[in-house]
Design a protein around this motif. Structure first.
Motif, PDB file in Angstrom:
ATOM      1  N   GLY A  57      38.830  41.734  20.383  1.00 39.19           N
ATOM      2  CA  GLY A  57      37.884  40.645  20.202  1.00 39.19           C
ATOM      3  C   GLY A  57      38.104  39.406  21.058  1.00 39.19           C
ATOM      4  N   TRP A  58      39.155  39.327  21.839  1.00 38.65           N
ATOM      5  CA  TRP A  58      39.335  38.182  22.741  1.00 38.65           C
ATOM      6  C   TRP A  58      39.387  38.697  24.167  1.00 38.65           C
ATOM      7  CZ3 TRP A  58      43.448  38.530  25.933  1.00 38.65           C
ATOM      8  CH2 TRP A  58      44.576  39.218  25.505  1.00 38.65           C
ATOM      9  N   SER A  59      39.162  37.795  25.093  1.00 41.14           N
ATOM     10  CA  SER A  59      39.257  38.168  26.496  1.00 41.14           C
ATOM     11  C   SER A  59      39.744  36.981  27.309  1.00 41.14           C
ATOM     12  CB  SER A  59      37.911  38.667  27.035  1.00 41.14           C
ATOM     13  OG  SER A  59      36.992  37.608  27.097  1.00 41.14           O
ATOM     14  N   LEU A  60      40.285  37.296  28.463  1.00 40.21           N
ATOM     15  CA  LEU A  60      40.744  36.286  29.411  1.00 40.21           C
ATOM     16  C   LEU A  60      40.236  36.742  30.773  1.00 40.21           C
ATOM     17  CD1 LEU A  60      44.175  34.662  29.806  1.00 40.21           C
ATOM     18  CD2 LEU A  60      43.316  36.028  31.677  1.00 40.21           C
ATOM     19  N   THR A  61      39.544  35.868  31.479  1.00 47.46           N
ATOM     20  CA  THR A  61      39.029  36.172  32.813  1.00 47.46           C
ATOM     21  C   THR A  61      39.600  35.158  33.777  1.00 47.46           C
ATOM     22  OG1 THR A  61      36.965  37.016  31.878  1.00 47.46           O
ATOM     23  CG2 THR A  61      36.953  36.434  34.218  1.00 47.46           C
ATOM     24  N   THR A  62      40.224  35.651  34.854  1.00 48.16           N
ATOM     25  CA  THR A  62      40.794  34.739  35.838  1.00 48.16           C
ATOM     26  C   THR A  62      39.715  34.307  36.821  1.00 48.16           C
ATOM     27  OG1 THR A  62      41.376  36.421  37.494  1.00 48.16           O
ATOM     28  CG2 THR A  62      42.971  36.014  35.720  1.00 48.16           C
ATOM     29  N   PRO A  63      39.933  33.186  37.482  1.00 49.75           N
ATOM     30  CA  PRO A  63      39.038  32.843  38.589  1.00 49.75           C
ATOM     31  C   PRO A  63      39.255  33.853  39.724  1.00 49.75           C
ATOM     32  CG  PRO A  63      40.627  31.060  38.148  1.00 49.75           C
ATOM     33  CD  PRO A  63      40.955  32.190  37.250  1.00 49.75           C
ATOM     34  N   TRP A  64      38.330  33.916  40.668  1.00 49.79           N
ATOM     35  CA  TRP A  64      38.485  34.792  41.831  1.00 49.79           C
ATOM     36  C   TRP A  64      39.623  34.259  42.693  1.00 49.79           C
ATOM     37  CZ3 TRP A  64      35.888  39.282  42.020  1.00 49.79           C
ATOM     38  CH2 TRP A  64      34.752  39.402  41.223  1.00 49.79           C
TER      39      TRP A  64
END
Length: 157
Positions: free
Chosen positions: A147-154
């Motif tokens: 249920g959680w997520s982490l997205t890095t910048p490019w």
């Protein structure tokens, strides 16, 4: 509009719903564009912050033939993603506190590129993962778990 004339989000959505219900034809292209625009409403809150990049350390402005692995760390809401790029291998660990640390299933890590198929791997119980055959270029990492997520910048590798 003055500050008093502004619509709340609920009022705006109600007006938009009425417009669509009136039978106004909306092309699939416009629907897709609207969905894409809507997903960007909270992008700043969803992106992880770059906490460390060894390529930016003092003295690293001129790379020494790629002999030293590059390390990166990203964080957001008690979750840290640490990665090391060594040649064409990307080694990493997902470190979480609170809800992220207590999740029963392992995290899924996806390496995305703007112009290629994503590479997906599952982290082990301690959060460690490895991706092989990682070519240089622009990438971002997306970590998802319970249920959680982490997205890095490019970033450019």
């Amino acid at each position: 509009m003055s500050g008093d004339d502004r619509l709340t989000d609920d009022e705006l959505l109600a007006l938009l719903g009425e417009a669509v219900a009136d039978g106004a034809a909306v092309s699939e292209r416009r629907r897709t564009a609207a969905r894409a625009a809507f997903t960007w409403r909270s992008v700043d809150a969803e992106l992880a912050e770059l906490l460390h990049d060894s390529a930016l350390d003092a003295g690293a402005a001129v790379r020494s033939g790629g002999e030293q692995p590059r390390t990166l760390a990203f964080g957001r809401s008690g979750i840290t993603l640490e990665v090391e790029i060594d040649g064409d291998a990307l080694l990493g660990q997902v470190i979480g506190t609170g809800e992220a640390a207590a999740a029963p299933e392992p995290a899924t890590v996806r390496l995305e590129r703007p112009d290629a198929e994503a590479q997906v791997v599952e982290a082990d119980a301690a959060g460690f993962f490895r991706l092989s055959g990682v070519a240089t270029g622009t990438v971002r990492l997306v970590v998802e778990q319970a249920g959680w997520s982490l997205t890095t910048p490019w970033v450019a590798l």
